[in-house]
Design an enzyme around this catalytic site. Structure first.
Site, PDB file in Angstrom:
ATOM      1  N   LYS A  61       1.164   4.641   6.866  1.00  0.00           N
ATOM      2  CA  LYS A  61       0.421   5.479   5.916  1.00  0.00           C
ATOM      3  C   LYS A  61       1.000   6.888   5.914  1.00  0.00           C
ATOM      4  O   LYS A  61       1.770   7.272   6.782  1.00  0.00           O
ATOM      5  CB  LYS A  61      -1.071   5.557   6.299  1.00  0.00           C
ATOM      6  N   SER A  70       0.794  -1.225   0.000  1.00  0.00           N
ATOM      7  CA  SER A  70       0.000   0.000   0.000  1.00  0.00           C
ATOM      8  C   SER A  70       0.827   1.276   0.000  1.00  0.00           C
ATOM      9  O   SER A  70       0.306   2.346  -0.292  1.00  0.00           O
ATOM     10  CB  SER A  70      -0.971   0.020   1.183  1.00  0.00           C
TER      11      SER A  70
END
Length: 177
Positions: A84, A44
């Protein structure tokens, strides 16, 4: 004369034991309160961070300062930690139209992404971020589980640190900022 030699050896041995104990205590303190490591799981954050890379993250930075847009952070959840990038800050309004990100109605250039990743972001919002919360996304927008689709807005208390360095694999050493 042998008792002096034995006494010297015993004293030297005790000094080594003290040095080792102090080193262990310092390492424990640093690991607990200052720095820790995390393994990137999944794709991701491609291309910024690759699956299997180990990063060192700074645990004390957000005690001293606030998270900033663009910071790569470690988010603690009961089942696993996530890596993230902070996109939206408390009080801001986030909207995504196709490849364009808008913060408080102004287009924001995502210089850390290539055009292909930006095109795969999709649509979202507009959403106002509550105080003490953050909006995060992975750099690989097509597959990232993030604030758009599963993680939701991130409470400030769930951010446990900022990624600083890639330390493994050894030939990939670099800063993540």
């Amino acid at each position: 004369m042998s008792s002096v030699t034995e006494s010297k050896k015993k004293s030297e041995w005790l000094e080594w034991v003290k040095a080792i104990i102090i080193a262990i205590l310092i390492a424990f303190f640093l690991r607990t309160f200052i720095f820790a490591t995390s393994i990137v799981e999944g794709e991701s954050m491609d291309p910024t961070l690759q699956n299997g890379e180990r990063v060192i993250f700074n645990k004390i930075i957000y005690i001293l300062d606030e998270p900033e847009r663009g910071d790569i952070v470690i988010i603690e959840r009961p089942s696993k930690n996530y890596v993230k990038r902070i996109i939206g800050l408390p009080g801001e309004t986030i909207e995504i139209n196709g490849s364009s990100l808008y913060i408080n109605g102004n287009k924001y250039e995502q210089t850390f992404l290539d055009e292909d990743a930006q095109r795969q972001t999709g649509n979202y919002g507009p959403t106002k971020i509550p105080e003490d919360s953050y909006f995060v996304m992975g750099d690989n927008r097509a597959i990232s589980k993030d604030s758009r689709n599963g993680l939701g807005l991130i409470d400030e208390n769930d951010i446990i640190g900022r990624s600083e360095f890639i330390i493994f694999p050894f030939d990939q050493w670099s800063l993540t900022r």
